[in-house]
Design a protein around this motif. Structure first.
Motif, PDB file in Angstrom:
ATOM      1  N   LEU A  43       0.841  -1.190   0.000  1.00 12.37           N
ATOM      2  CA  LEU A  43       0.000   0.000   0.000  1.00 12.37           C
ATOM      3  C   LEU A  43       0.876   1.239   0.000  1.00 12.37           C
ATOM      4  O   LEU A  43       1.878   1.307   0.721  1.00 12.37           O
ATOM      5  CB  LEU A  43      -0.903   0.007   1.231  1.00 12.37           C
ATOM      6  CG  LEU A  43      -1.731  -1.259   1.444  1.00 12.37           C
ATOM      7  CD1 LEU A  43      -2.510  -1.171   2.746  1.00 12.37           C
ATOM      8  CD2 LEU A  43      -2.652  -1.487   0.282  1.00 12.37           C
ATOM      9  N   TYR A  44       0.498   2.219  -0.822  1.00 14.11           N
ATOM     10  CA  TYR A  44       1.234   3.481  -0.914  1.00 14.11           C
ATOM     11  C   TYR A  44       0.326   4.613  -0.459  1.00 14.11           C
ATOM     12  O   TYR A  44      -0.850   4.657  -0.820  1.00 14.11           O
ATOM     13  CB  TYR A  44       1.674   3.729  -2.357  1.00 14.11           C
ATOM     14  CG  TYR A  44       2.643   2.689  -2.855  1.00 14.11           C
ATOM     15  CD1 TYR A  44       3.985   2.757  -2.523  1.00 14.11           C
ATOM     16  CD2 TYR A  44       2.205   1.632  -3.642  1.00 14.11           C
ATOM     17  CE1 TYR A  44       4.883   1.805  -2.968  1.00 14.11           C
ATOM     18  CE2 TYR A  44       3.091   0.665  -4.088  1.00 14.11           C
ATOM     19  CZ  TYR A  44       4.429   0.759  -3.750  1.00 14.11           C
ATOM     20  OH  TYR A  44       5.303  -0.198  -4.181  1.00 14.11           O
ATOM     21  N   PHE A  45       0.879   5.518   0.319  1.00 17.79           N
ATOM     22  CA  PHE A  45       0.121   6.688   0.760  1.00 17.79           C
ATOM     23  C   PHE A  45       1.064   7.870   0.891  1.00 17.79           C
ATOM     24  O   PHE A  45       2.279   7.717   0.899  1.00 17.79           O
ATOM     25  CB  PHE A  45      -0.629   6.408   2.074  1.00 17.79           C
ATOM     26  CG  PHE A  45       0.247   6.080   3.259  1.00 17.79           C
ATOM     27  CD1 PHE A  45       0.585   7.067   4.177  1.00 17.79           C
ATOM     28  CD2 PHE A  45       0.717   4.797   3.456  1.00 17.79           C
ATOM     29  CE1 PHE A  45       1.376   6.779   5.279  1.00 17.79           C
ATOM     30  CE2 PHE A  45       1.510   4.492   4.556  1.00 17.79           C
ATOM     31  CZ  PHE A  45       1.835   5.479   5.463  1.00 17.79           C
ATOM     32  N   LEU A  46       0.477   9.033   0.956  1.00 14.28           N
ATOM     33  CA  LEU A  46       1.269  10.249   1.117  1.00 14.28           C
ATOM     34  C   LEU A  46       0.822  10.956   2.380  1.00 14.28           C
ATOM     35  O   LEU A  46      -0.293  10.774   2.852  1.00 14.28           O
ATOM     36  CB  LEU A  46       1.116  11.155  -0.097  1.00 14.28           C
ATOM     37  CG  LEU A  46      -0.292  11.650  -0.439  1.00 14.28           C
ATOM     38  CD1 LEU A  46      -0.596  12.961   0.246  1.00 14.28           C
ATOM     39  CD2 LEU A  46      -0.407  11.810  -1.938  1.00 14.28           C
ATOM     40  N   SER A  47       1.714  11.747   2.919  1.00 12.21           N
ATOM     41  CA  SER A  47       1.386  12.509   4.113  1.00 12.21           C
ATOM     42  C   SER A  47       2.438  13.592   4.325  1.00 12.21           C
ATOM     43  O   SER A  47       3.574  13.453   3.866  1.00 12.21           O
ATOM     44  CB  SER A  47       1.352  11.596   5.339  1.00 12.21           C
ATOM     45  OG  SER A  47       0.786  12.275   6.431  1.00 12.21           O
ATOM     46  N   SER A  48       2.050  14.619   5.027  1.00 10.29           N
ATOM     47  CA  SER A  48       3.032  15.613   5.433  1.00 10.29           C
ATOM     48  C   SER A  48       3.985  14.952   6.427  1.00 10.29           C
ATOM     49  O   SER A  48       3.548  14.242   7.334  1.00 10.29           O
ATOM     50  CB  SER A  48       2.338  16.796   6.113  1.00 10.29           C
ATOM     51  OG  SER A  48       3.302  17.575   6.812  1.00 10.29           O
ATOM     52  N   PRO A  49       5.287  15.177   6.282  1.00  2.00           N
ATOM     53  CA  PRO A  49       6.224  14.597   7.240  1.00  2.00           C
ATOM     54  C   PRO A  49       6.074  15.175   8.645  1.00  2.00           C
ATOM     55  O   PRO A  49       6.650  14.651   9.587  1.00  2.00           O
ATOM     56  CB  PRO A  49       7.593  14.916   6.634  1.00  2.00           C
ATOM     57  CG  PRO A  49       7.361  16.038   5.687  1.00  2.00           C
ATOM     58  CD  PRO A  49       5.945  15.938   5.222  1.00  2.00           C
ATOM     59  N   LYS A  50       5.257  16.222   8.790  1.00  3.05           N
ATOM     60  CA  LYS A  50       5.045  16.843  10.102  1.00  3.05           C
ATOM     61  C   LYS A  50       3.876  16.239  10.873  1.00  3.05           C
ATOM     62  O   LYS A  50       3.647  16.588  12.024  1.00  3.05           O
ATOM     63  CB  LYS A  50       4.823  18.347   9.935  1.00  3.05           C
ATOM     64  CG  LYS A  50       6.023  19.052   9.348  1.00  3.05           C
ATOM     65  CD  LYS A  50       5.745  20.514   9.119  1.00  3.05           C
ATOM     66  CE  LYS A  50       6.939  21.185   8.454  1.00  3.05           C
ATOM     67  NZ  LYS A  50       6.689  22.592   8.190  1.00  3.05           N
ATOM     68  N   THR A  51       3.102  15.336  10.228  1.00  4.62           N
ATOM     69  CA  THR A  51       1.967  14.729  10.929  1.00  4.62           C
ATOM     70  C   THR A  51       2.461  13.780  12.008  1.00  4.62           C
ATOM     71  O   THR A  51       3.590  13.258  11.936  1.00  4.62           O
ATOM     72  CB  THR A  51       1.063  13.947   9.955  1.00  4.62           C
ATOM     73  OG1 THR A  51       1.834  12.894   9.374  1.00  4.62           O
ATOM     74  CG2 THR A  51       0.468  14.851   8.885  1.00  4.62           C
ATOM     75  N   ARG A  52       1.613  13.540  12.992  1.00  2.81           N
ATOM     76  CA  ARG A  52       2.004  12.647  14.078  1.00  2.81           C
ATOM     77  C   ARG A  52       2.260  11.235  13.561  1.00  2.81           C
ATOM     78  O   ARG A  52       3.210  10.578  13.986  1.00  2.81           O
ATOM     79  CB  ARG A  52       0.931  12.646  15.168  1.00  2.81           C
ATOM     80  CG  ARG A  52       1.328  11.823  16.367  1.00  2.81           C
ATOM     81  CD  ARG A  52       0.454  12.105  17.549  1.00  2.81           C
ATOM     82  NE  ARG A  52       0.775  11.169  18.623  1.00  2.81           N
ATOM     83  CZ  ARG A  52       0.109  11.079  19.746  1.00  2.81           C
ATOM     84  NH1 ARG A  52      -0.904  11.888  19.971  1.00  2.81           N
ATOM     85  NH2 ARG A  52       0.453  10.202  20.656  1.00  2.81           N
ATOM     86  N   HIS A  53       1.437  10.750  12.624  1.00  4.65           N
ATOM     87  CA  HIS A  53       1.663   9.384  12.134  1.00  4.65           C
ATOM     88  C   HIS A  53       2.967   9.284  11.333  1.00  4.65           C
ATOM     89  O   HIS A  53       3.661   8.267  11.420  1.00  4.65           O
ATOM     90  CB  HIS A  53       0.455   8.842  11.355  1.00  4.65           C
ATOM     91  CG  HIS A  53       0.029   9.645  10.184  1.00  4.65           C
ATOM     92  ND1 HIS A  53      -0.814  10.729  10.279  1.00  4.65           N
ATOM     93  CD2 HIS A  53       0.318   9.521   8.869  1.00  4.65           C
ATOM     94  CE1 HIS A  53      -1.027  11.220   9.087  1.00  4.65           C
ATOM     95  NE2 HIS A  53      -0.347  10.524   8.208  1.00  4.65           N
TER      96      HIS A  53
END
Length: 161
Positions: A43-53
């Motif tokens: 599974l591939y996803f994107l997120s801000s590197p600043k999020t808690r996860h």
């Protein structure tokens, strides 16, 4: 000929869009919903590197996730439960993740035509891959609590639809 549990699980992943991702670090556990694209069971996803996860993944790659709909009748419940490892991608792996994601969500490819705030947000995200080491497909339509554990070592790379 009946559809095998592995094929049903891959088709379910392909047909759905959001996973609830659970992460942890020394500060505790956290859960977040993220859009995903899949290549086989990866599974591939994107997120801000600043999020808690994302911060949690940097500290502890072990994650869990679920993928399901909001069912009203327990006899209809189907979904994926998994445990594995998530990593932030770089270089050619990042490029491959973006290409996989764009196939599922073509709007990402068209970022130039998007509102400026969305386009600039996509430029600042990190891309992640979640590789499960355990995956269960729950399907109550086959009986209450019906669960098929998927043998991940021998799974096909693409869903059979």
């Amino acid at each position: 000929m009946p559809i095998l549990p592995t094929q049903r699980a891959l088709a379910y992943l392909y047909d759905h869009h959001v996973m609830s991702l659970a992460t942890s670090n020394n500060d505790g556990m956290w859960a977040a919903a993220v859009f995903y694209a899949s290549d086989g069971f990866e599974l591939y996803f994107l997120s801000s590197p600043k999020t808690r996860h994302a911060i949690n993944i940097d500290a502890n790659a072990a994650v869990c996730a679920t993928i399901q709909e909001d069912y009203r009748d327990w006899r209809s419940v189907k979904g994926i439960q998994l445990a594995g490892h998530a990593v932030c991608l770089q270089g050619s792996q990042r490029t491959a993740a973006i290409e996989c994601y764009e196939r599922k969500f073509p709007f990402v490819r068209d970022a130039l035509g998007m509102a400026r705030e969305i386009a600039s947000a996509l430029e600042m995200v990190s891309w992640y891959r979640l590789v499960p080491n355990r995956l269960v497909f729950v399907d109550n339509s086959l009986g209450f609590g019906h669960r098929d554990e998927i043998a991940l070592a021998s799974h096909p790379q693409r869903p059979v639809l």
